[in-house]
Design an enzyme around this catalytic site. Structure first.
Site, PDB file in Angstrom:
ATOM      1  CG  ASP A 288      -2.301   0.688   0.987  1.00  0.00           C
ATOM      2  OD1 ASP A 288      -2.028   1.910  -0.004  1.00  0.00           O
ATOM      3  OD2 ASP A 288      -3.130   0.775   1.479  1.00  0.00           O
TER       4      ASP A 288
HETATM    5  C1  NOJ Z   1      -4.129   3.889  -0.535  1.00  0.00           C
HETATM    6  C2  NOJ Z   1      -5.617   2.740   0.229  1.00  0.00           C
HETATM    7  O1  NOJ Z   1      -5.383   2.652   1.442  1.00  0.00           O
HETATM    8  C3  NOJ Z   1      -5.083   1.668  -0.926  1.00  0.00           C
HETATM    9  O2  NOJ Z   1      -6.811   1.557  -0.602  1.00  0.00           O
HETATM   10  C4  NOJ Z   1      -4.933   2.567  -2.481  1.00  0.00           C
HETATM   11  O3  NOJ Z   1      -5.313   1.737  -3.388  1.00  0.00           O
HETATM   12  C5  NOJ Z   1      -3.642   2.846  -2.260  1.00  0.00           C
HETATM   13  N1  NOJ Z   1      -3.674   4.431  -1.469  1.00  0.00           N
HETATM   14  C6  NOJ Z   1      -3.453   3.967  -3.585  1.00  0.00           C
HETATM   15  O4  NOJ Z   1      -4.367   4.879  -4.046  1.00  0.00           O
END
Ligand code: NOJ
Length: 741
Positions: A288
């Protein structure tokens, strides 16, 4: 050593600067094409495949970033997120393929969570439809629009089981139940990826996230620690992820959270043992946002180099935005701390995805301005969005005021969500446009003309009540009040945990003021999660949970309010009475003290200030017709190993109009070697019945359906007595029993 140093030099000489990689033709098996390409790559170029950066638009986390063009040109970037649109993706792709030595195309990723331009209801809402075919279709459309805009990969589905509505990201998942969550995970993966051939450039890679147990954040606080036993992890949180693997999901994303002291992005248990070892996952895992770097703050690494080492050895393949893999992995490989075979496996998995998508044949295959123009917001897509939104709405209460009477009616529409185009889209709005969104106000205006009066009333925040007087006046001048209250888009989703789930701002006070007008009140809730209704429910004659219904939310909810569509949504989670009951979920344990031993005995599992029961049970939802269940039959009182038990029930539409019912099957394992949940969902069927029609509904259960993680951490069922319950929600009354031998 000699060959390791010499190989890149020889390769450089043989390919020459700016030379294209020698790529085997599409007729060769993908594994061979990958192997052939890897053999031409330097360690740095392989590491480059593992690096993902964001464009500056749509940042979803803190970041500092200078131009990445030099890195793209040196083959130092494998993927970008937040670059969207056919023209933009083409532009970046050109830099990567024309500027770099091997001309390896980039993968473009984006959060297409519930649609791209045409926005469907938030995932929690579409889960409430219990309609797998339509959920799959919604993701097919989302993929189609995203693909036309140059995207190859969505960071969806989020398959985190969530049992705590304080957690704002409950809006992004399918609710509390592993069985329902798994079925929906499979449907969403199929919708995004189709059969996985990517033959028509209309499907995109899916990503099961956030691996794992991110939804179990303590106290419902986003990014917080999770503390689950391995058994709970495996029984509750992992099944939807495994279902996604079974459906062929191409990628995974690791969670931000730590479990048992290890951040998920560096968990060998999750990434290596379970995902690859036990489930045989062949795709790749992306971190993430900056989650490798965030281990510095978790406190399990001293520097980014250690973070890169730990995460990569654990099984993480792609570093989103941490700047850990890019600067450190090549040296770690050279020092022998990381085997090159591990690097080949990770880079190979990413290249495999690029081959599967056909990007080596045409790196711009997905960036098609003409298709983008014709497909985004296509009328067929809007129709599907409207259909899913109305199927997602859950009627929670109705004392007879709904459906609304015919066109002569004078309707007062009040509240901050009645005419809030972007709020009704909810979290992750992707490329939604305000001007495409049809609000409840616009939809009801179409139906009631001047019979519709609108007043804003108040905002969802602050304490400004100056709009109350006009709202009450509007109510007085009408036959019925629709109060559109709840959460705006910024109140649910990522990083929006709440300690109070009461209607925020002056909304409850507005409802009380409206009540003084003496007209029937329909509460139209629009929110990303359940809000606490104990003080609210008595003020309303009907309550419709419309969630954040997306682009076509207005017409969809108008369809339900007027009865043009008979509501069929059912809650994918238990709806607590108060924040104090959280976490509340239907498949809880019985405890040793589930009820008083004798009248007046206070020593049982309870609260002194609230019933244990939820406001509305899991699976609950009303219809404008009524259903009756009878004639529950089992094919045998005994289920043997290798056998199948057939469970049949008769469901009748006992009301006056056609309606859909979600027939639900629950099972209780009466005695286990470990304590077992009071009930577990084991099947459901959504059926339509005409007024007066009755139908037999059948379920099949085998021993595998009764399996759980037993005391010795093996997975299987235990012989003994089981109860089945069939009915409209988790409190289903009709019951029978059988013995597993
Ligand atoms: C953080 C989020 O937790 C995740 O769900 C998302 O896909 C990513 N950012 C990318 O934007």
């Amino acid at each position: 050593m000699f060959s390791r140093l010499l190989a890149p030099v020889l390769l450089f000489l043989s390919l020459g600067f700016g030379a294209r990689a020698d790529v085997l033709p599409p007729s060769a098996p993908v594994e061979e094409r990958v192997r052939h390409l890897l053999a031409q790559m330097t360690v740095e170029e392989k590491v480059g495949q593992l690096v993902q950066y964001s464009s500056r638009d749509d940042m979803t986390g803190p970041a500092e970033q200078s131009s990445i063009t030099p890195q793209l040109q040196s083959g130092g970037v494998g993927s970008m997120l937040n670059v969207v649109g056919a023209a933009e993706t083409r532009r970046w792709q050109k830099i990567a393929v024309e500027g770099s030595r091997l001309r390896i195309p980039l993968l473009f990723a984006y959060d297409v969570i519930h649609g791209y331009r045409t926005i469907f209801p938030i995932p929690l809402a579409s889960a409430a439809s219990w309609d797998l075919a339509r959920i799959e279709e919604a993701e097919r459309i989302a993929a189609r629009e995203a693909a036309a805009a140059g995207l190859h990969w969505t960071f969806a589905p989020m398959v985190d089981i969530a049992r705590d509505p304080r957690w704002g990201r409950i809006a992004e998942g399918a609710g509390e139940d592993p069985f329902l969550g798994s079925a929906i995970a499979r449907a969403r993966v199929r919708g995004f990826q189709g059969d996985g051939s990517f033959a028509d450039a209309e499907r995109i890679l899916a990503c099961a996230k956030h691996f794992a147990a991110y939804g179990a954040a303590q106290a419902g606080r986003d990014y917080f620690t999770t503390d689950v036993t391995e058994r709970v992890l495996r029984d509750v949180y992992l099944p939807p992820f495994q279902a996604a693997v079974d459906a062929g999901v191409a990628t995974f994303m690791s969670g931000f959270n730590d479990i048992d002291g290890t951040p998920c992005s560096a968990s060998p248990f999750l990434l290596d043992r379970v995902l690859r070892g036990e489930w045989g996952f062949k795709g790749f895992v992306v971190s993430d946002w900056a989650s490798v770097g965030e281990m510095l703050l978790h406190g399990n690494i001293a520097d980014l180099r250690e973070g890169a080492l730990k995460a990569f050895l654990a099984g993480l393949d792609m570093d989103m935005q941490s700047d850990a893999f890019g600067p450190h992995l090549a040296a770690l490989v050279r020092e022998g701390r990381i085997p090159e075979s591990r690097l080949d496996a990770a880079a190979g998995a990413i290249l495999t995805a690029k081959f599967r998508l056909g990007l080596f044949e045409d790196p711009h295959r997905y960036s098609d301005e003409t298709r983008e123009k014709t497909l985004l917001g296509h009328p067929d897509h809007l129709a599907a969005a409207r259909d899913l939104a109305r199927r997602s709405a859950v009627l929670l209460k109705n004392n007879g005021v709904l459906p609304l009477a015919g066109s002569g009616l004078k309707v007062a529409l009040v509240g901050p969500l009645a005419d809030a185009p972007l709020s009704q889209v909810g979290t992750w709005r992707a490329r939604a446009r305000k001007e495409d969104t049809v609000t409840v106000r616009a939809a009801l205006r179409q139906l009631y003309g001047d019979g519709l009066r609108y007043a804003f009333g108040c905002d969802v925040r602050g304490d400004d009540t100056t709009g109350f007087a006009a709202a009450v006046e509007t109510a007085q001048a009408s036959d019925i009040v629709i109060a559109a209250l709840g959460e705006d888009a910024s109140q649910s989703g990522e990083s929006t945990s709440r300690t109070s789930l009461d209607l925020s701002g002056p909304q409850l006070a507005l409802l009380r003021a409206l009540k003084t007008a003496g007209k029937p009140i329909v509460l139209l809730l629009m929110a990303g999660r359940p809000l606490m209704l104990e003080p609210v429910a008595p003020l309303a004659d009907a309550i419709l949970m419309g969630w954040h219904p997306g682009t076509m939310g207005g017409p969809a909810l108008a369809d339900v309010l007027t009865g043009a569509y008979n509501p069929s949504g059912r809650l994918p989670l238990s709806w607590p009475r108060s924040v104090g009951q959280i976490p509340y979920f239907h498949a809880h344990k019985n405890t040793g003290r589930p009820a008083p031993l004798r009248e007046g005995d206070p020593y049982y599992s309870r609260y002194i200030d609230s019933p244990n029961t939820p406001q509305f049970p899991f699976g609950f939802g009303l219809s404008y017709t009524t259903f009756a269940y009878d004639q529950l039959r089992l094919s045998s009182p005994v289920l043997r190993d290798g056998g199948v038990l057939t469970i049949t029930v008769r469901v009748a539409n006992t009301g006056a109009r056609t309606g859909e019912e979600v027939v639900q099957l629950y099972v209780r394992d009466r005695v286990g070697t470990l304590t077992r949940p009071v009930r577990e969902l084991k099947g459901f069927r959504k059926i339509e019945l005409a007024a007066g029609e009755a139908r037999e509904v059948e379920f099949a259960l085998g021993p595998a359906d009764l399996a759980f993680w037993r005391g010795d951490m093996t997975f299987g069922a235990e012989p003994g007595d089981f109860d089945v319950f069939v009915g409209p929600d988790a409190t289903a009354k009709l019951t029978a029993s059988f013995r597993l031998e």
